[in-house]
Design a protein around this motif. Structure first.
Motif, PDB file in Angstrom:
ATOM      1  N   MET A   1      12.163   2.138  -3.501  1.00 54.91           N
ATOM      2  CA  MET A   1      12.380   3.207  -1.328  1.00 54.91           C
ATOM      3  C   MET A   1      12.244   2.208  -1.286  1.00 54.91           C
ATOM      4  SD  MET A   1       8.355   4.685  -1.603  1.00 54.91           S
ATOM      5  CE  MET A   1       7.134   3.872  -1.107  1.00 54.91           C
ATOM      6  N   VAL A   2      12.998   3.532  -0.015  1.00 57.16           N
ATOM      7  CA  VAL A   2      13.685   2.780   2.092  1.00 57.16           C
ATOM      8  C   VAL A   2      11.967   1.880   1.577  1.00 57.16           C
ATOM      9  CG1 VAL A   2      13.850   2.634   3.231  1.00 57.16           C
ATOM     10  CG2 VAL A   2      15.582   3.211   1.512  1.00 57.16           C
ATOM     11  N   GLU A   3      11.663   0.833   2.606  1.00 53.56           N
ATOM     12  CA  GLU A   3      10.002   0.747   2.901  1.00 53.56           C
ATOM     13  C   GLU A   3       9.867   1.583   4.412  1.00 53.56           C
ATOM     14  OE1 GLU A   3       7.555  -1.222   2.518  1.00 53.56           O
ATOM     15  OE2 GLU A   3       7.799  -0.608   0.412  1.00 53.56           O
ATOM     16  N   SER A   4       9.228   1.979   5.007  1.00 54.92           N
ATOM     17  CA  SER A   4       8.487   2.396   5.993  1.00 54.92           C
ATOM     18  C   SER A   4       7.391   1.554   7.047  1.00 54.92           C
ATOM     19  CB  SER A   4       8.318   3.865   6.233  1.00 54.92           C
ATOM     20  OG  SER A   4       9.097   4.909   5.834  1.00 54.92           O
ATOM     21  N   ASP A   5       7.741   2.364   7.875  1.00 56.49           N
ATOM     22  CA  ASP A   5       6.438   1.203   8.340  1.00 56.49           C
ATOM     23  C   ASP A   5       4.671   1.786   8.491  1.00 56.49           C
ATOM     24  OD1 ASP A   5       8.565  -0.887  10.535  1.00 56.49           O
ATOM     25  OD2 ASP A   5       9.284   1.180  11.423  1.00 56.49           O
ATOM     26  N   PHE A   6       5.081   2.516   8.751  1.00 61.50           N
ATOM     27  CA  PHE A   6       3.903   3.898   8.358  1.00 61.50           C
ATOM     28  C   PHE A   6       4.035   4.908   7.454  1.00 61.50           C
ATOM     29  CE2 PHE A   6       3.299   1.102  12.291  1.00 61.50           C
ATOM     30  CZ  PHE A   6       2.168   0.661  12.157  1.00 61.50           C
ATOM     31  N   TYR A   7       2.817   4.814   6.745  1.00 60.92           N
ATOM     32  CA  TYR A   7       3.351   6.072   5.822  1.00 60.92           C
ATOM     33  C   TYR A   7       1.545   7.017   6.326  1.00 60.92           C
ATOM     34  CZ  TYR A   7       6.191   3.408   3.292  1.00 60.92           C
ATOM     35  OH  TYR A   7       7.014   2.517   2.463  1.00 60.92           O
ATOM     36  N   ILE A   8       1.870   8.157   6.629  1.00 59.30           N
ATOM     37  CA  ILE A   8       0.415   8.777   6.746  1.00 59.30           C
ATOM     38  C   ILE A   8       0.124   9.219   5.834  1.00 59.30           C
ATOM     39  CG2 ILE A   8       0.089  10.467   8.622  1.00 59.30           C
ATOM     40  CD1 ILE A   8       2.165   9.333  10.473  1.00 59.30           C
ATOM     41  N   VAL A   9      -0.619   9.998   5.311  1.00 58.23           N
ATOM     42  CA  VAL A   9      -1.236  10.570   4.670  1.00 58.23           C
ATOM     43  C   VAL A   9      -2.456  12.287   5.634  1.00 58.23           C
ATOM     44  CG1 VAL A   9      -2.811  11.052   2.334  1.00 58.23           C
ATOM     45  CG2 VAL A   9      -2.054   8.587   2.819  1.00 58.23           C
ATOM     46  N   VAL A  29       8.422   6.070  10.084  1.00 51.85           N
ATOM     47  CA  VAL A  29       7.300   6.704   9.679  1.00 51.85           C
ATOM     48  C   VAL A  29       7.622   7.472   8.365  1.00 51.85           C
ATOM     49  CG1 VAL A  29       6.147   6.087  11.956  1.00 51.85           C
ATOM     50  CG2 VAL A  29       7.260   8.475  11.864  1.00 51.85           C
ATOM     51  N   GLU A  30       6.706   7.930   7.728  1.00 53.15           N
ATOM     52  CA  GLU A  30       6.877   9.219   6.566  1.00 53.15           C
ATOM     53  C   GLU A  30       5.884   9.900   6.624  1.00 53.15           C
ATOM     54  OE1 GLU A  30       8.903   8.555   2.050  1.00 53.15           O
ATOM     55  OE2 GLU A  30       8.012   7.006   3.026  1.00 53.15           O
ATOM     56  N   VAL A  31       5.481  11.038   5.903  1.00 55.20           N
ATOM     57  CA  VAL A  31       4.558  11.520   6.128  1.00 55.20           C
ATOM     58  C   VAL A  31       3.773  12.666   4.710  1.00 55.20           C
ATOM     59  CG1 VAL A  31       3.553  14.381   6.548  1.00 55.20           C
ATOM     60  CG2 VAL A  31       4.637  11.868   8.410  1.00 55.20           C
TER      61      VAL A  31
END
Length: 355
Positions: A1-9, A29-31
């Motif tokens: 998968m393409v890396e994000s800088d931050f993953y928000i849960v 970012v990815e949520v």
């Protein structure tokens, strides 16, 4: 998968605000949101006008503008404040949050719970780097460590008659550590809720039914009944972390005296984005914030009330409009000395030993 800088849960106000602020600063970012839609946790849905200084409200997210505030004690009106401009908005949280991600480069995965165990985060796309994770899961995060969790219950009723559809009402009772509220959701729609630290759901249900009947709302149609726990213990900067980071109600971003959580949650996300951009310590930033100072004092006041097992001392009190305005400001976290000393003169037993 393409890396994000931050993953928000978490796709509530804190999580989406974190995505919004970080995206604006150029981070990818990815949520991950467990539910099918954003912002579905039951809550009052009210925000003060100061929210527009953080992230302006989109007109279509506003259910009703509020121009006045009424305070009741044992069902008797003891004070009212009116203005010629909106001081408060009741909003549709889902529409508000969806509008924030619409035009930004933010990946939002709905119906995508993340399994969390001992700082291990497993999403449907695989294991997430904890140093890139931002936890925005609300009160469920470290729930057993929270010492002032209140329960809330609310009804939404349609086709009702409101005496003033642009006023919000706060109702206090002698034996209730908490309060009830009446928020207009439109010209003929209303939300009636209650929150408490010391009463059972059975008590709250009975009290709500009495309020609904007394205001003739029982003639309307019940659209929904819902409730949720809320952390009234104040901001916990040491829980903020520096990977994984934590924002919103997960670190207690709720005003202890009012239960307001949307704006405080957004503030923590703004502080996090600022810390990340500057490379500064997020925990120290939280400890130096006005939000922490405000929730710290409000917690002291709430602890005093909670210890006595009774409501804010309003017996025999009549509040002039200026006092009601300043009570509103205090509830929103305005901590200037002028506000504090004015209210202390009106309610000396509440502030004795605190300021």
């Amino acid at each position: 998968m393409v890396e994000s800088d931050f993953y928000i849960v978490g796709g509530g106000p804190a999580g989406i605000a974190a995505a919004y602020f970080l995206s604006q600063k150029g981070f990818k970012v990815e949520v991950f949101e467990a539910k099918k839609v954003l912002g579905k946790k039951p809550c009052g849905g009210g925000v003060p006008d100061e929210i527009n200084k953080l992230i302006p409200l989109q007109p279509r997210s506003i259910l009703q503008e509020v121009y006045g505030m009424e305070i009741y004690y044992e069902d008797n009106l003891i004070g009212m404040w009116e203005t010629n401009r909106p001081i408060f908005y009741v909003i549709d949280r889902t529409i508000y949050l969806e509008s924030l991600v619409k035009d930004l480069d933010i990946v939002v995965n709905k119906n995508s719970p993340v399994k969390i165990s001992n700082n291990v985060f497993i999403s449907k796309k695989g294991r997430l780097d904890p140093n890139k994770v931002i936890v925005a899961t609300g009160v469920s995060w470290r729930l057993r460590e929270r010492d002032m969790v209140a329960q809330t219950l609310q009804y939404v009723l349609d086709d009702v008659k409101l005496d003033n559809p642009h006023h919000m009402k706060f109702l206090f009772y002698r034996d209730l550590v908490g309060y009830a509220w009446i928020f207009p959701l439109g010209e003929k729609k209303v939300e009636v809720g209650i929150g408490s630290l010391n009463k059972s759901l059975g008590y709250m249900e009975e009290r709500l039914r009495e309020i609904i009947k007394r205001n003739n709302f029982n003639e309307g149609k019940v659209e929904k009944r819902e409730g949720a726990p809320i952390d009234m213990g104040g901001l916990k900067p040491d829980w903020g972390g520096n990977g994984p980071y934590v924002v919103g109600e997960a670190i207690g971003a709720v005003m202890p005296l009012t239960g307001e959580g949307i704006r405080p949650s957004i503030i923590t996300s703004s502080l996090l984005a600022h810390s990340i951009e500057r490379g500064s310590d997020y925990v120290k930033t939280l400890k130096n914030s006005d939000l922490f100072k405000a929730t710290k004092l409000q917690r002291k006041i709430l602890e005093k009330v909670y210890k006595n097992g009774v409501s804010i001392p309003l017996e025999g009190v009549q509040l002039e409009p200026r006092t009601v305005e300043l009570i509103y400001r205090l509830g929103m976290g305005k901590m200037d000395l002028k506000t504090l000393f004015h209210i202390a003169r009106k309610l000396p037993s509440l502030f004795m030993g605190l300021i």
